[in-house]
Design a protein around this motif. Sequence first.
Motif, mmCIF file in Angstrom:
data_model
loop_
_atom_site.group_PDB
_atom_site.id
_atom_site.type_symbol
_atom_site.label_atom_id
_atom_site.label_comp_id
_atom_site.label_asym_id
_atom_site.label_seq_id
_atom_site.Cartn_x
_atom_site.Cartn_y
_atom_site.Cartn_z
ATOM 1 N N PRO A 1 7.869 -2.186 3.653
ATOM 2 C CA PRO A 1 8.519 -1.540 4.894
ATOM 3 C C PRO A 1 7.139 -1.299 5.912
ATOM 4 O O PRO A 1 5.923 -0.842 5.845
ATOM 5 C CB PRO A 1 9.142 -0.398 4.178
ATOM 6 N N SER A 2 7.868 -1.282 7.101
ATOM 7 C CA SER A 2 6.888 -0.919 8.313
ATOM 8 C C SER A 2 6.467 0.476 8.358
ATOM 9 O O SER A 2 7.282 1.513 7.756
ATOM 10 C CB SER A 2 7.652 -1.185 9.574
ATOM 11 N N GLY A 3 5.111 0.527 8.210
ATOM 12 C CA GLY A 3 4.574 2.073 8.469
ATOM 13 C C GLY A 3 3.840 2.454 7.082
ATOM 14 O O GLY A 3 3.466 3.558 6.854
ATOM 15 N N VAL A 4 4.448 1.993 5.861
ATOM 16 C CA VAL A 4 3.916 2.349 4.386
ATOM 17 C C VAL A 4 2.789 1.219 4.162
ATOM 18 O O VAL A 4 2.830 0.094 4.236
ATOM 19 C CB VAL A 4 5.359 2.285 3.666
ATOM 20 N N HIS A 5 1.725 1.965 3.614
ATOM 21 C CA HIS A 5 0.620 1.283 3.018
ATOM 22 C C HIS A 5 0.933 1.078 1.552
ATOM 23 O O HIS A 5 0.858 1.767 0.790
ATOM 24 C CB HIS A 5 -0.559 2.046 3.305
ATOM 25 N N LEU A 6 1.438 -0.116 1.320
ATOM 26 C CA LEU A 6 1.737 -0.680 -0.157
ATOM 27 C C LEU A 6 0.662 -1.368 -0.740
ATOM 28 O O LEU A 6 0.362 -2.449 0.100
ATOM 29 C CB LEU A 6 2.947 -1.141 -0.143
ATOM 30 N N ARG B 1 11.920 4.419 0.932
ATOM 31 C CA ARG B 1 12.488 6.122 1.196
ATOM 32 C C ARG B 1 11.150 7.013 1.389
ATOM 33 O O ARG B 1 11.305 8.171 1.376
ATOM 34 C CB ARG B 1 13.226 6.766 0.090
ATOM 35 N N ALA B 2 9.872 6.277 1.428
ATOM 36 C CA ALA B 2 8.882 7.124 1.550
ATOM 37 C C ALA B 2 8.553 7.560 3.325
ATOM 38 O O ALA B 2 8.739 6.541 3.878
ATOM 39 C CB ALA B 2 7.521 6.414 1.077
ATOM 40 N N PRO B 3 7.926 8.658 3.402
ATOM 41 C CA PRO B 3 7.523 8.985 4.751
ATOM 42 C C PRO B 3 6.621 7.755 5.422
ATOM 43 O O PRO B 3 5.810 7.144 4.606
ATOM 44 C CB PRO B 3 7.004 10.365 4.828
ATOM 45 N N ALA B 4 6.592 7.765 6.676
ATOM 46 C CA ALA B 4 5.665 6.679 7.449
ATOM 47 C C ALA B 4 4.223 7.073 7.000
ATOM 48 O O ALA B 4 3.952 8.459 6.963
ATOM 49 C CB ALA B 4 6.082 6.731 8.929
ATOM 50 N N GLY B 5 3.463 6.225 6.886
ATOM 51 C CA GLY B 5 2.128 6.530 6.528
ATOM 52 C C GLY B 5 1.548 6.913 5.033
ATOM 53 O O GLY B 5 0.486 7.153 4.606
ATOM 54 N N SER B 6 2.611 6.678 4.113
ATOM 55 C CA SER B 6 2.314 6.885 2.836
ATOM 56 C C SER B 6 1.653 5.787 2.284
ATOM 57 O O SER B 6 1.690 4.591 2.609
ATOM 58 C CB SER B 6 3.731 7.051 2.013
ATOM 59 N N HIS B 7 0.821 5.895 1.322
ATOM 60 C CA HIS B 7 -0.100 5.373 0.361
ATOM 61 C C HIS B 7 0.597 5.127 -1.051
ATOM 62 O O HIS B 7 0.842 6.134 -1.761
ATOM 63 C CB HIS B 7 -1.672 5.646 0.279
ATOM 64 N N ILE B 8 0.899 3.861 -1.293
ATOM 65 C CA ILE B 8 1.681 3.507 -2.639
ATOM 66 C C ILE B 8 0.941 2.520 -3.512
ATOM 67 O O ILE B 8 0.501 1.700 -2.650
ATOM 68 C CB ILE B 8 3.311 3.262 -2.834
ATOM 69 N N LEU C 1 -17.818 -10.089 -21.364
ATOM 70 C CA LEU C 1 -17.207 -8.621 -21.283
ATOM 71 C C LEU C 1 -17.585 -7.813 -20.388
ATOM 72 O O LEU C 1 -16.728 -6.761 -19.915
ATOM 73 C CB LEU C 1 -17.332 -7.980 -22.913
ATOM 74 N N ALA C 2 -18.729 -7.724 -19.744
ATOM 75 C CA ALA C 2 -19.134 -7.136 -18.671
ATOM 76 C C ALA C 2 -18.456 -7.187 -17.502
ATOM 77 O O ALA C 2 -18.560 -6.308 -16.378
ATOM 78 C CB ALA C 2 -20.684 -7.021 -18.402
ATOM 79 N N THR C 3 -17.740 -8.126 -17.347
ATOM 80 C CA THR C 3 -17.030 -8.474 -15.900
ATOM 81 C C THR C 3 -15.413 -7.960 -16.107
ATOM 82 O O THR C 3 -14.726 -8.095 -15.177
ATOM 83 C CB THR C 3 -16.866 -9.977 -15.830
ATOM 84 N N ILE C 4 -15.291 -7.198 -17.158
ATOM 85 C CA ILE C 4 -13.714 -6.600 -17.272
ATOM 86 C C ILE C 4 -13.826 -5.376 -16.377
ATOM 87 O O ILE C 4 -14.657 -4.503 -16.117
ATOM 88 C CB ILE C 4 -13.498 -6.264 -18.655
ATOM 89 N N GLY C 5 -12.847 -5.276 -15.623
ATOM 90 C CA GLY C 5 -12.453 -4.017 -14.877
ATOM 91 C C GLY C 5 -12.866 -4.417 -13.419
ATOM 92 O O GLY C 5 -13.219 -5.408 -12.804
ATOM 93 N N ASP C 6 -12.743 -3.282 -12.604
ATOM 94 C CA ASP C 6 -13.236 -3.100 -11.126
ATOM 95 C C ASP C 6 -12.511 -4.311 -10.381
ATOM 96 O O ASP C 6 -12.897 -5.067 -9.604
ATOM 97 C CB ASP C 6 -14.730 -3.577 -10.940
ATOM 98 N N THR C 7 -10.946 -4.327 -10.921
ATOM 99 C CA THR C 7 -10.215 -5.179 -9.998
ATOM 100 C C THR C 7 -10.020 -4.827 -8.652
ATOM 101 O O THR C 7 -9.728 -3.641 -8.441
ATOM 102 C CB THR C 7 -8.874 -5.429 -11.033
ATOM 103 N N PRO C 8 -9.543 -5.772 -8.022
ATOM 104 C CA PRO C 8 -9.099 -5.220 -6.552
ATOM 105 C C PRO C 8 -7.845 -4.805 -6.118
ATOM 106 O O PRO C 8 -7.000 -4.855 -6.802
ATOM 107 C CB PRO C 8 -9.238 -6.686 -5.805
ATOM 108 N N LEU C 9 -7.862 -3.806 -5.259
ATOM 109 C CA LEU C 9 -6.642 -3.132 -4.750
ATOM 110 C C LEU C 9 -6.226 -3.960 -3.272
ATOM 111 O O LEU C 9 -7.116 -3.726 -2.255
ATOM 112 C CB LEU C 9 -6.936 -1.712 -4.385
ATOM 113 N N VAL C 10 -5.005 -4.550 -3.437
ATOM 114 C CA VAL C 10 -4.796 -5.613 -2.326
ATOM 115 C C VAL C 10 -3.599 -5.087 -1.575
ATOM 116 O O VAL C 10 -2.505 -4.749 -1.950
ATOM 117 C CB VAL C 10 -4.534 -6.973 -2.864
ATOM 118 N N ARG C 11 -3.839 -4.952 -0.076
ATOM 119 C CA ARG C 11 -2.498 -4.449 0.546
ATOM 120 C C ARG C 11 -1.574 -5.494 0.589
ATOM 121 O O ARG C 11 -1.834 -6.447 1.036
ATOM 122 C CB ARG C 11 -2.860 -3.937 1.855
#
Length: 496
Positions: free
Chosen positions: A24-29, A299-306, A8-18
Amino acid sequence: MARYDDILATIGDTPLVRLDRLAPSGVHLYAKVEAFNPMGSVKDRMALAVIEAAERSGALRPGQTVVEATSGNTGIGLAMVCARKGYPLVVVMAENFSVERRRLLRFLGARVVLTPASEKGTGMLAKAIELAETHGWFLCRQFENAANAEVHEQTTAREILRDLAGEPLQAWVTGFGTGGTLKGVATALRRESPGTRVVVAEPDNAPLLGSGIPQPATSAAGVYSSHPSFRPHLMQGWSPDFVSPLVQAAVAEGLVDEVVPVSGAEAMRLTRQLACREGILAGTSGGATLAAALAVARRAPAGSHIVCMLPDTGERYLSTPLFADIPETMTEEELALSRSTPGFRFDAPADVPAPAPAPAAAATDVEAERFVAETVAREPVVMFALEWCEFCWSVRRLLAALGIPYHSVDLDSVPFQENDLGSRIRPVLAARCGARTIPQVFVGGELVGGCTEVFDAYRDGSLQTRLAAAGVPFEAGVALDPQSLLPGWLQPRMRA
């Protein structure tokens, strides 16, 4: 590697993966990959939070049985928590959810009580309430339990903001089921990142939020009513047939900035794209959330983080030899539990139903009648179908196996919701076919019938004869038992 006292102590802290190859080019998804939780889904967080909150309040006594209605992931998370903490668990699940889920639940020691698919999510919950009240069990009530949202406010949201390392987050995209992830993360983002747009994805053919229609009131017994915009859809775990209190609260508090409809076909396509282009194995709900996130990213501006949520693992949708000895149907003990309360029982005798009465004469609908007549006359093979229906998918599998080109009129799809055309076509079909059931298949302008009739026509060769007469190509040498194409949950009943 870290060392933990228990799982149960391993729940959470999951990765954020690009997602570099799909964005789309220029957007950080980025994707929040919740499959890294020990039981492979975001619901592990809520399962632990709900049980520990109940322990603190005294609502859950030592050794008391826990019961919950779930499409699978919540139940699997609860099975892990209850196994570690020593609580018996009973999970109530509609018969049409994947066999893998119920087998994994039993593998973890839970008991699974099935309800009829026709009763939808409301039927599952009603059965769970019956069982809890009859036997004195603890009902988790995940759709309204404050601990469900609080754990995401305290963990999931903070992990996302921490992992972005101070970069502004333009949009966070999620689906909704219970609404715990939505309400919890959105609450934290409003407080700590007020410039972030909260985008909610939902099935395009079941627009519970997009319709703008309020959720009908809950009954005095605590059972939710089906929302009028609900239609069965392909995203398991998403959008039950009601808008939960947690989702209603998120909307009422102004936490939702945009709702994006997603088709089942697009969800499945992007789930496959996640696997083959990004190497991420996610479930259909993850592909659906990604579809909405890509719509925002384009439709997001370049450089956006989503950031988008990937709620579970694709392995939840597979059959493997590991579970070969785990039963698919209810055990005698589970049948006894089902019989212990009167409603929503799945063990009714599988008698052959009496023939349906002839459809009553309906008022003439010129547009619908013209559409049916023109389509049947124009298309060599046409199937009037429903996107979600497993009988329709069984016929599609047969036609695909035989290489038969066909035109499918999906009456529940978005194009046929305009002017309610799909619903208006159904009585026209009923009058023409002498049956209200879907699918209905025509070859060369002549009715073959529904799923059973098509299978019978294939067995006796009359389908092949009609195809040849209509000049429709097909593979003549295919050896196939069409009954094997029926959904697994139905085959035992058909054999009975």
